[in-house]
Enzyme design. Structure first.
Site, PDB file in Angstrom:
ATOM      1  N   LYS A   1       1.689   9.121   1.444  1.00 19.54           N
ATOM      2  CA  LYS A   1       0.516   8.405   1.690  1.00 19.54           C
ATOM      3  C   LYS A   1      -0.683   9.167   2.504  1.00 19.54           C
ATOM      4  O   LYS A   1      -0.426  10.015   3.118  1.00 19.54           O
ATOM      5  CB  LYS A   1       0.681   7.298   2.863  1.00 19.54           C
ATOM      6  CG  LYS A   1      -0.346   6.282   3.109  1.00 19.54           C
ATOM      7  CD  LYS A   1      -0.336   5.148   2.021  1.00 19.54           C
ATOM      8  CE  LYS A   1      -1.634   4.249   2.243  1.00 19.54           C
ATOM      9  NZ  LYS A   1      -2.626   4.799   1.602  1.00 19.54           N
TER      10      LYS A   1
ATOM     11  N   LYS B   1       1.423  11.725  11.239  1.00 16.22           N
ATOM     12  CA  LYS B   1       0.675  10.327  11.489  1.00 16.22           C
ATOM     13  C   LYS B   1       1.538   9.231  11.284  1.00 16.22           C
ATOM     14  O   LYS B   1       1.799   8.263  12.229  1.00 16.22           O
ATOM     15  CB  LYS B   1      -0.665  10.273  10.755  1.00 16.22           C
ATOM     16  CG  LYS B   1      -1.593   9.415  11.324  1.00 16.22           C
ATOM     17  CD  LYS B   1      -2.894   9.117  10.480  1.00 16.22           C
ATOM     18  CE  LYS B   1      -3.536  10.736  10.756  1.00 16.22           C
ATOM     19  NZ  LYS B   1      -4.946  10.685  10.024  1.00 16.22           N
TER      20      LYS B   1
ATOM     21  N   LYS C   1      -2.565  14.282   0.819  1.00 13.90           N
ATOM     22  CA  LYS C   1      -4.120  14.126   0.943  1.00 13.90           C
ATOM     23  C   LYS C   1      -4.356  14.737  -0.391  1.00 13.90           C
ATOM     24  O   LYS C   1      -3.705  15.435  -0.984  1.00 13.90           O
ATOM     25  CB  LYS C   1      -4.419  15.097   1.908  1.00 13.90           C
ATOM     26  CG  LYS C   1      -5.777  14.791   2.223  1.00 13.90           C
ATOM     27  CD  LYS C   1      -5.996  13.523   3.210  1.00 13.90           C
ATOM     28  CE  LYS C   1      -6.825  13.664   4.193  1.00 13.90           C
ATOM     29  NZ  LYS C   1      -6.625  12.547   5.384  1.00 13.90           N
TER      30      LYS C   1
ATOM     31  N   THR D   1      -9.586   2.066  11.787  1.00 16.12           N
ATOM     32  CA  THR D   1      -9.368   3.383  12.548  1.00 16.12           C
ATOM     33  C   THR D   1     -10.224   3.409  13.698  1.00 16.12           C
ATOM     34  O   THR D   1      -9.484   3.850  14.836  1.00 16.12           O
ATOM     35  CB  THR D   1      -9.985   4.469  11.503  1.00 16.12           C
ATOM     36  OG1 THR D   1      -9.447   4.631  10.025  1.00 16.12           O
ATOM     37  CG2 THR D   1      -9.686   6.078  11.869  1.00 16.12           C
TER      38      THR D   1
ATOM     39  N   ASN E   1     -18.016   6.080   8.327  1.00 15.95           N
ATOM     40  CA  ASN E   1     -17.541   4.965   8.500  1.00 15.95           C
ATOM     41  C   ASN E   1     -16.812   4.786   9.899  1.00 15.95           C
ATOM     42  O   ASN E   1     -16.934   3.720  10.491  1.00 15.95           O
ATOM     43  CB  ASN E   1     -16.617   4.721   7.476  1.00 15.95           C
ATOM     44  CG  ASN E   1     -15.748   3.360   7.727  1.00 15.95           C
ATOM     45  OD1 ASN E   1     -16.460   2.185   7.750  1.00 15.95           O
ATOM     46  ND2 ASN E   1     -14.352   3.514   7.701  1.00 15.95           N
TER      47      ASN E   1
ATOM     48  N   SER F   1      -3.649   0.504   6.460  1.00 15.16           N
ATOM     49  CA  SER F   1      -3.242   0.559   4.923  1.00 15.16           C
ATOM     50  C   SER F   1      -2.025   0.243   4.578  1.00 15.16           C
ATOM     51  O   SER F   1      -1.585  -0.128   3.412  1.00 15.16           O
ATOM     52  CB  SER F   1      -3.355   2.169   4.636  1.00 15.16           C
ATOM     53  OG  SER F   1      -4.620   2.584   4.152  1.00 15.16           O
TER      54      SER F   1
END
Ligand code: GLU
Length: 424
Positions: A79, A103, A115, A199, A230, A358
């Site tokens: 992810k 994470k 990523k 986040t 964002n 997510s």
């Protein structure tokens, strides 16, 4: 060059993740990791580069370069976000994918880490070119992503619109609906409530736990935020709404400061109409370096990596650093903060709220059943508070060093999954 953790592992330098090499080489002795465990963690399982064509508005075709790194998937599908940035390198992507592994393990959600990204300055492309570029990248990587393989999401300079193109192109190739292939979609197309500010809010939840431990009051606490994308913008808005005093904010072109506190709603309107934060009535313009050094209680780096380093860490006056960006603090700076008793809430904990929500989105897509905003926020808060307390409880030093503790906890969880699978 062959790297060698005290004669214990021998891995060719070019395959190893740089962040791993620095951070883990310091950690592995007190974790008593075996050579086979170090080797297993040192290299991403899959890392690849694609070259793909895009027909530009001029009618001419240009080739672009994209990367994707799937670092580890022992705990679940890989992810991690996709960023569009002109300076992106495969080594950066490896580091960022490794951070995603940690994470997801810190938050204890059933994902590995990945990523990806494309080397491009999206501001130089038209909307049409951006769409064609995204779709062409998806065609190049489609065999390697999917709801049970690797699930992309937004990251630097990518957002909802790009997530929709990723989903749509993937669905065209597969000939079926697969909303769970990507997260960060708009609510109308299978996105979840609260993803766009998750986040920032997740970071505030962990910060408030930290403030309780340090006996700091929240009301009127002074916050400075670097970055107004964002994450930074939502953080500024949420801090303001919760009664904090946001004294300084900045973006690439510089920032503004007012020790009496900025009215963030007005700052957002100003920035949207002017295209810049500068010249805001009642505030003074500052550089990014001045923001990092300003008088405040909480400093929030919410921009790019390596912003706080050997050269400027000594100037930081904040009592807490909340890392909403990925890897904003270099290892040297981290040591300086430790010596100055500055409490660092590391990226793998501070900004995990994005990937946690997510996870909620992915699971809602798989179940075709959607949650209310209250449900999302309640579950987000639960996970963030528990993660903070897990990491805090694992601090063994007199003065808690949260990054070490978070890494240690995450690595233990990943290695346990590898052991259960029979890989160790
Ligand atoms: N790009 C975000 C991060 O670095 C979110 C990743 C995700 O939701 O998969 O954590």
């Amino acid at each position: 060059m062959i790297i060698n953790f005290h004669e214990r592992i021998h891995v060719d330098d070019k395959n190893i993740c740089k962040l791993f090499m620095h951070e883990i080489s310091e950690l592995y002795t007190d974790m008593e990791l075996a050579a086979e465990e170090l080797e297993l963690l040192a290299m991403p399982r899959r890392s690849f580069t694609v070259h793909f064509p895009v027909r530009m508005d001029s009618g001419k075709t240009r080739m672009f370069i994209g990367h994707r790194v799937q670092y580890n998937d022992a705990r679940g599908p890989a992810k991690g976000g996709i960023r569009f940035h002109p300076d992106l390198t495969i080594d950066d992507v490896k580091d960022l994918a490794f951070l995603m592994v940690l994470k997801c393990a810190v938050a204890n959600i059933p994902f590995g880490g990945s990523k990806g990204g494309v080397i491009v300055d999206p501001k130089q492309l038209s909307g049409n070119e951006l769409e064609l570029l995204t779709r062409s990248y998806v065609r190049a990587i489609n065999n390697f992503i999917g709801p049970f393989k690797d699930i992309p999401a937004p990251d630097v300079f990518t957002g909802e619109k790009i997530m929709v193109w990723i989903m749509d192109e993937f669905e065209r190739i597969k000939g079926e609906h697969v909303p769970a292939v990507v997260t960060g979609k708009p609510v109308e197309l299978g996105g979840t409530k609260a993803r766009n500010y998750s986040t920032a809010l997740g970071g505030i939840y962990v910060l408030e736990e930290a403030m309780k431990k340090l006996n700091m009051g929240q009301e009127g606490a002074r916050v400075a935020i670097q970055g107004f994308g964002n994450v930074g913008k939502n953080a500024a808005r949420l801090f303001f709404e919760r009664g904090y005093k946001v004294v300084a904010v900045s973006a690439t072109g510089g920032g503004i400061i007012d020790q009496a506190g900025l009215d963030i709603q007005k700052v957002i309107s100003h920035q949207e109409s002017r295209g810049s934060l500068l010249d805001f009535a009642g505030a003074a313009d500052i550089t990014n370096q001045e923001l990092l050094a300003c008088d405040c209680d909480v400093l929030v780096p919410a921009a790019l990596s390596d912003q706080i380093h050997n050269g400027n860490a000594d100037n930081v006056k904040a009592r807490i650093i909340l890392e909403l960006a990925n890897a904003p603090t270099t290892i040297d700076a981290d040591k300086i903060f430790f010596n100055k008793n500055i409490f660092v809430i590391p990226d793998v904990l501070a900004n995990a709220g994005g990937v946690v929500v997510s996870y909620f989105e992915w699971s809602q897509n798989l179940n075709s059943s959607y949650w209310t905003e209250e449900e999302v926020l309640r579950n987000l808060k639960n996970i963030m508070v528990n993660s903070f307390n897990d990491v805090y409880a694992a601090c063994s030093h007199e003065y808690c060093r949260m990054r070490r503790s978070a890494y240690r906890l995450a690595i233990k969880r990943v290695l346990e999954a590898e052991r259960l699978r029979g890989n160790l």
